[in-house]
Design a protein around this motif. Structure first.
Motif, short mmCIF file in Angstrom:
data_model
loop_
_atom_site.label_atom_id
_atom_site.label_comp_id
_atom_site.label_asym_id
_atom_site.label_seq_id
_atom_site.Cartn_x
_atom_site.Cartn_y
_atom_site.Cartn_z
N GLN A 182 -37.84 -32.64 -4.07
CA GLN A 182 -39.20 -33.15 -4.14
C GLN A 182 -39.49 -34.29 -3.42
OE1 GLN A 182 -37.26 -32.33 -6.64
NE2 GLN A 182 -38.22 -30.26 -7.36
N SER A 183 -38.55 -35.11 -3.10
CA SER A 183 -38.67 -36.22 -2.36
C SER A 183 -38.58 -36.06 -0.74
CB SER A 183 -37.92 -37.41 -2.88
OG SER A 183 -36.31 -37.17 -2.33
N GLY A 184 -38.20 -34.81 -0.27
CA GLY A 184 -38.10 -34.35 0.88
C GLY A 184 -36.86 -34.79 1.62
N ALA A 185 -35.54 -34.96 0.54
CA ALA A 185 -34.70 -35.58 1.15
C ALA A 185 -33.73 -34.42 1.91
CB ALA A 185 -33.42 -36.09 -0.06
N THR A 186 -34.25 -33.07 1.71
CA THR A 186 -33.35 -32.17 2.48
C THR A 186 -33.65 -32.13 4.02
OG1 THR A 186 -35.16 -30.82 1.74
CG2 THR A 186 -33.18 -30.45 0.59
N SER A 187 -34.79 -32.89 4.33
CA SER A 187 -35.18 -33.02 5.78
C SER A 187 -34.57 -34.27 6.52
CB SER A 187 -36.64 -33.16 5.78
OG SER A 187 -37.32 -31.72 5.37
N HIS A 188 -34.04 -35.06 5.83
CA HIS A 188 -33.52 -36.23 6.17
C HIS A 188 -32.25 -36.13 7.16
CE1 HIS A 188 -35.10 -38.87 2.47
NE2 HIS A 188 -36.09 -38.43 3.25
N PRO A 189 -32.16 -36.74 8.25
CA PRO A 189 -31.29 -36.68 9.31
C PRO A 189 -29.67 -36.57 8.80
CG PRO A 189 -33.08 -38.18 10.14
CD PRO A 189 -33.31 -37.89 8.65
N ALA A 190 -29.59 -37.30 7.69
CA ALA A 190 -28.38 -37.59 7.14
C ALA A 190 -27.80 -36.26 6.55
CB ALA A 190 -28.26 -38.79 6.21
N TYR A 191 -28.92 -35.60 5.81
CA TYR A 191 -28.49 -34.24 5.30
C TYR A 191 -28.49 -33.15 6.05
CZ TYR A 191 -28.39 -30.38 2.19
OH TYR A 191 -27.72 -29.14 1.40
N LEU A 192 -29.42 -33.32 7.10
CA LEU A 192 -29.37 -32.08 8.28
C LEU A 192 -28.05 -32.04 8.91
CD1 LEU A 192 -33.18 -32.34 9.62
CD2 LEU A 192 -32.04 -30.64 8.03
N ALA A 193 -27.37 -33.29 8.81
CA ALA A 193 -26.10 -33.23 9.86
C ALA A 193 -25.01 -32.65 8.68
CB ALA A 193 -25.45 -34.70 9.57
N ILE A 194 -25.30 -32.41 7.62
CA ILE A 194 -24.40 -31.66 6.78
C ILE A 194 -24.80 -30.25 6.72
CG2 ILE A 194 -23.62 -31.35 4.26
CD1 ILE A 194 -24.19 -34.62 4.05
N ASN A 195 -26.14 -30.16 6.50
CA ASN A 195 -26.65 -28.63 6.33
C ASN A 195 -27.80 -28.53 7.30
OD1 ASN A 195 -27.45 -26.01 6.09
ND2 ASN A 195 -28.00 -26.32 3.92
N PRO A 196 -27.83 -28.24 8.53
CA PRO A 196 -28.87 -28.04 9.39
C PRO A 196 -30.27 -27.21 8.91
CG PRO A 196 -26.75 -27.79 10.66
CD PRO A 196 -26.58 -27.81 9.18
N ARG A 211 -31.69 -26.98 3.39
CA ARG A 211 -31.79 -26.40 2.03
C ARG A 211 -30.49 -26.85 1.42
NH1 ARG A 211 -35.68 -25.34 4.72
NH2 ARG A 211 -36.90 -23.22 4.96
N VAL A 212 -30.76 -26.84 -0.10
CA VAL A 212 -29.57 -27.12 -1.02
C VAL A 212 -29.44 -25.44 -1.79
CG1 VAL A 212 -29.94 -29.33 -1.50
CG2 VAL A 212 -31.51 -27.80 -3.06
N PRO A 213 -28.47 -25.38 -2.08
CA PRO A 213 -27.16 -25.90 -2.05
C PRO A 213 -26.50 -26.10 -0.87
CG PRO A 213 -26.69 -24.12 -3.14
CD PRO A 213 -28.01 -23.96 -2.71
N ALA A 214 -25.40 -27.10 -0.77
CA ALA A 214 -24.31 -26.87 -0.08
C ALA A 214 -22.97 -27.40 -0.55
CB ALA A 214 -24.52 -27.94 1.28
N LEU A 215 -21.95 -26.86 -0.31
CA LEU A 215 -20.80 -27.33 -0.97
C LEU A 215 -19.55 -27.42 0.04
CD1 LEU A 215 -19.49 -27.09 -3.85
CD2 LEU A 215 -18.52 -24.89 -3.24
N ALA A 216 -19.16 -28.84 0.04
CA ALA A 216 -18.03 -29.18 0.84
C ALA A 216 -16.71 -29.18 0.33
CB ALA A 216 -18.52 -30.52 1.14
N ARG A 217 -15.93 -28.97 1.18
CA ARG A 217 -14.42 -28.93 0.77
C ARG A 217 -13.66 -29.10 1.96
NH1 ARG A 217 -10.85 -23.75 -0.16
NH2 ARG A 217 -11.04 -24.02 2.09
N ASP A 218 -12.54 -30.14 1.99
CA ASP A 218 -11.76 -30.15 2.92
C ASP A 218 -12.47 -30.62 4.48
OD1 ASP A 218 -9.74 -30.11 1.17
OD2 ASP A 218 -9.39 -27.95 1.54
N GLY A 219 -13.57 -31.32 4.31
CA GLY A 219 -14.27 -31.31 5.70
C GLY A 219 -15.18 -30.07 6.13
#
Length: 210
Positions: free
Chosen positions: A34-48, A51-59
Protein backbone atom coordinates in the motif's frame (compact mmCIF):
# COMPACT_ATOMS: atom_id res chain seq x y z
CA UNK A 1 16.25 -19.24 9.86
CA UNK A 2 14.10 -17.82 7.09
CA UNK A 3 13.23 -14.19 6.46
CA UNK A 4 9.86 -13.56 4.83
CA UNK A 5 9.30 -10.26 3.09
CA UNK A 6 5.57 -9.70 3.29
CA UNK A 7 2.72 -7.23 3.14
CA UNK A 8 -0.38 -7.70 5.33
CA UNK A 9 -3.17 -9.55 3.56
CA UNK A 10 -1.17 -9.91 0.34
CA UNK A 11 -0.53 -13.28 -1.27
CA UNK A 12 2.53 -13.47 0.98
CA UNK A 13 0.09 -14.34 3.76
CA UNK A 14 -0.20 -17.88 2.37
CA UNK A 15 3.55 -18.37 2.80
CA UNK A 16 3.42 -16.76 6.25
CA UNK A 17 0.72 -19.24 7.29
CA UNK A 18 2.70 -22.23 6.02
CA UNK A 19 5.80 -21.10 7.91
CA UNK A 20 3.71 -20.88 11.05
CA UNK A 21 2.05 -24.25 10.44
CA UNK A 22 5.45 -25.91 10.00
CA UNK A 23 6.81 -24.40 13.20
CA UNK A 24 10.12 -23.42 11.59
CA UNK A 25 12.22 -20.46 12.67
CA UNK A 26 11.54 -17.34 10.64
CA UNK A 27 11.50 -13.59 10.90
CA UNK A 28 9.30 -11.07 9.14
CA UNK A 29 10.25 -7.99 7.15
CA UNK A 30 7.35 -5.69 6.34
CA UNK A 31 7.29 -4.43 2.75
CA UNK A 32 3.99 -2.59 2.47
CA UNK A 33 2.37 -2.82 -0.94
CA UNK A 34 0.00 0.00 0.00
CA UNK A 35 2.84 2.42 0.75
CA UNK A 36 4.73 1.48 -2.41
CA UNK A 37 7.62 -0.14 -0.51
CA UNK A 38 7.91 -2.92 -3.09
CA UNK A 39 9.25 -0.30 -5.52
CA UNK A 40 11.91 1.08 -3.19
CA UNK A 41 15.51 0.46 -4.29
CA UNK A 42 16.31 -1.39 -1.05
CA UNK A 43 13.62 -3.98 -1.77
CA UNK A 44 14.32 -4.17 -5.49
CA UNK A 45 17.86 -5.18 -4.57
CA UNK A 46 16.28 -8.21 -2.83
CA UNK A 47 13.56 -8.94 -5.37
CA UNK A 48 13.96 -7.06 -8.68
CA UNK A 49 10.41 -8.10 -9.62
CA UNK A 50 9.10 -5.65 -7.02
CA UNK A 51 6.58 -8.09 -5.59
CA UNK A 52 5.96 -9.90 -2.34
CA UNK A 53 6.58 -12.49 -1.11
CA UNK A 54 10.28 -13.11 -1.09
CA UNK A 55 11.87 -15.70 1.16
CA UNK A 56 15.53 -15.40 2.13
CA UNK A 57 17.72 -18.19 3.46
CA UNK A 58 21.51 -18.46 3.70
CA UNK A 59 22.05 -15.40 1.56
CA UNK A 60 19.75 -16.55 -1.25
CA UNK A 61 16.25 -15.41 -2.16
CA UNK A 62 13.33 -17.37 -3.59
CA UNK A 63 10.21 -15.70 -4.97
CA UNK A 64 6.75 -16.58 -6.34
CA UNK A 65 4.04 -17.88 -4.02
CA UNK A 66 3.61 -21.29 -5.63
CA UNK A 67 7.34 -21.96 -5.63
CA UNK A 68 7.65 -20.97 -1.99
CA UNK A 69 4.70 -23.07 -0.87
CA UNK A 70 5.98 -26.17 -2.64
CA UNK A 71 9.54 -25.61 -1.45
CA UNK A 72 8.46 -25.32 2.19
CA UNK A 73 6.17 -28.36 1.99
CA UNK A 74 8.90 -30.43 0.33
CA UNK A 75 11.65 -29.30 2.67
CA UNK A 76 9.66 -29.64 5.90
CA UNK A 77 7.44 -32.70 5.93
CA UNK A 78 6.00 -32.50 9.44
CA UNK A 79 3.18 -31.70 9.27
CA UNK A 80 2.67 -32.94 5.74
CA UNK A 81 1.29 -30.10 3.65
CA UNK A 82 1.60 -31.82 0.27
CA UNK A 83 -0.08 -35.24 -0.08
CA UNK A 84 2.14 -38.30 -0.45
CA UNK A 85 -0.24 -39.60 -3.10
CA UNK A 86 1.14 -38.44 -6.46
CA UNK A 87 -2.28 -37.73 -7.98
CA UNK A 88 -3.37 -35.60 -5.04
CA UNK A 89 -0.02 -33.82 -5.04
CA UNK A 90 -0.59 -33.11 -8.72
CA UNK A 91 -4.01 -31.72 -7.84
CA UNK A 92 -2.32 -29.33 -5.41
CA UNK A 93 0.05 -28.16 -8.13
CA UNK A 94 -2.94 -27.70 -10.43
CA UNK A 95 -4.65 -25.46 -7.87
CA UNK A 96 -1.50 -23.43 -7.19
CA UNK A 97 -0.77 -22.85 -10.86
CA UNK A 98 -4.33 -21.81 -11.61
CA UNK A 99 -4.62 -19.49 -8.62
CA UNK A 100 -1.39 -17.75 -9.61
CA UNK A 101 -2.06 -17.54 -13.34
CA UNK A 102 -5.82 -16.91 -13.49
CA UNK A 103 -7.19 -15.68 -10.16
CA UNK A 104 -4.44 -13.32 -9.08
CA UNK A 105 -4.33 -11.48 -12.45
CA UNK A 106 -8.07 -10.85 -12.28
CA UNK A 107 -7.63 -8.92 -9.03
CA UNK A 108 -4.62 -7.14 -10.51
CA UNK A 109 -6.86 -5.81 -13.28
CA UNK A 110 -8.95 -4.07 -10.61
CA UNK A 111 -6.09 -2.81 -8.45
CA UNK A 112 -3.43 -2.15 -11.08
CA UNK A 113 -5.19 -1.48 -14.41
CA UNK A 114 -2.17 0.54 -15.56
CA UNK A 115 -0.25 -2.73 -15.84
CA UNK A 116 -2.65 -3.80 -18.59
CA UNK A 117 -3.10 -0.52 -20.43
CA UNK A 118 -1.30 2.82 -20.18
CA UNK A 119 -4.14 4.98 -21.50
CA UNK A 120 -5.99 6.37 -18.48
CA UNK A 121 -9.24 6.55 -20.46
CA UNK A 122 -9.20 2.76 -20.91
CA UNK A 123 -8.38 1.78 -17.35
CA UNK A 124 -11.98 1.83 -16.12
CA UNK A 125 -12.82 -0.75 -18.78
CA UNK A 126 -9.94 -2.92 -17.59
CA UNK A 127 -11.23 -2.69 -14.03
CA UNK A 128 -14.75 -3.61 -15.10
CA UNK A 129 -13.42 -6.61 -16.99
CA UNK A 130 -11.35 -7.52 -13.95
CA UNK A 131 -14.43 -7.57 -11.74
CA UNK A 132 -16.18 -9.82 -14.22
CA UNK A 133 -13.14 -12.08 -14.29
CA UNK A 134 -13.03 -12.20 -10.49
CA UNK A 135 -16.64 -13.29 -10.31
CA UNK A 136 -16.05 -15.97 -12.91
CA UNK A 137 -13.00 -17.30 -11.08
CA UNK A 138 -14.83 -17.27 -7.73
CA UNK A 139 -17.66 -19.26 -9.30
CA UNK A 140 -15.10 -21.83 -10.40
CA UNK A 141 -13.63 -22.00 -6.89
CA UNK A 142 -17.12 -22.33 -5.46
CA UNK A 143 -17.95 -25.22 -7.77
CA UNK A 144 -14.79 -27.09 -6.89
CA UNK A 145 -15.11 -26.56 -3.15
CA UNK A 146 -18.78 -27.55 -3.23
CA UNK A 147 -17.62 -31.04 -4.19
CA UNK A 148 -15.44 -31.35 -1.08
CA UNK A 149 -16.28 -32.07 2.55
CA UNK A 150 -13.68 -29.76 4.02
CA UNK A 151 -10.29 -28.82 2.64
CA UNK A 152 -9.60 -28.33 -1.05
CA UNK A 153 -7.63 -31.50 -1.84
CA UNK A 154 -8.38 -34.97 -0.52
CA UNK A 155 -9.94 -33.56 2.67
CA UNK A 156 -6.36 -32.97 3.89
CA UNK A 157 -5.04 -29.57 4.89
CA UNK A 158 -2.47 -28.61 2.25
CA UNK A 159 -0.63 -25.55 1.00
CA UNK A 160 -3.61 -24.88 -1.27
CA UNK A 161 -5.91 -23.97 1.60
CA UNK A 162 -4.12 -20.87 2.95
CA UNK A 163 -3.63 -19.67 -0.62
CA UNK A 164 -7.37 -19.91 -1.20
CA UNK A 165 -7.96 -17.99 2.03
CA UNK A 166 -6.00 -15.07 0.58
CA UNK A 167 -8.42 -14.79 -2.33
CA UNK A 168 -11.45 -15.06 -0.09
CA UNK A 169 -10.14 -12.02 1.78
CA UNK A 170 -9.46 -10.21 -1.46
CA UNK A 171 -13.04 -10.83 -2.57
CA UNK A 172 -14.25 -9.05 0.53
CA UNK A 173 -11.71 -6.27 0.01
CA UNK A 174 -13.04 -5.45 -3.45
CA UNK A 175 -16.57 -5.28 -2.03
CA UNK A 176 -18.06 -8.61 -3.07
CA UNK A 177 -20.66 -10.32 -0.92
CA UNK A 178 -18.80 -13.53 -0.23
CA UNK A 179 -21.95 -15.07 1.26
CA UNK A 180 -22.90 -15.63 -2.39
CA UNK A 181 -20.25 -18.36 -2.34
CA UNK A 182 -21.32 -20.66 0.51
CA UNK A 183 -18.81 -23.44 -0.12
CA UNK A 184 -15.97 -20.92 -0.29
CA UNK A 185 -17.28 -19.25 2.86
CA UNK A 186 -17.37 -22.60 4.65
CA UNK A 187 -13.84 -23.36 3.53
CA UNK A 188 -12.57 -19.95 4.67
CA UNK A 189 -14.15 -20.43 8.10
CA UNK A 190 -12.54 -23.87 8.41
CA UNK A 191 -9.08 -22.60 7.49
CA UNK A 192 -9.44 -19.46 9.62
CA UNK A 193 -10.22 -21.57 12.67
CA UNK A 194 -6.74 -23.08 12.68
CA UNK A 195 -4.49 -21.74 15.42
CA UNK A 196 -1.56 -21.07 13.08
CA UNK A 197 -3.83 -19.08 10.77
CA UNK A 198 -5.20 -17.03 13.66
CA UNK A 199 -1.68 -16.27 14.86
CA UNK A 200 -0.70 -15.05 11.41
CA UNK A 201 -3.81 -12.93 11.01
CA UNK A 202 -3.10 -11.36 14.38
CA UNK A 203 0.53 -10.68 13.40
CA UNK A 204 -0.63 -9.07 10.16
CA UNK A 205 -3.30 -7.00 11.91
CA UNK A 206 -6.17 -8.72 10.13
CA UNK A 207 -8.15 -10.05 13.10
CA UNK A 208 -11.14 -7.95 14.07
CA UNK A 209 -11.22 -6.79 17.68
CA UNK A 210 -13.46 -8.94 19.86
Amino acid sequence: MYKLYYSPGACSMAVHIVLEELGVLYELELVSVQSGATSHPAYLAINPKGRVPALARDGEVLTEVSALLVYLADNHTEPQLLPSDAWLAGRCHEWLSWLSSEVHPAFAQVWRPERSVEATACQADVQAKGRANIRARLEEIEGRLARTDGYAVGNQYTVVDPYLLVYFGWGRYVGLDMAEYPAFTRHAALVSSRQAVRRVMKQEGLLKAA
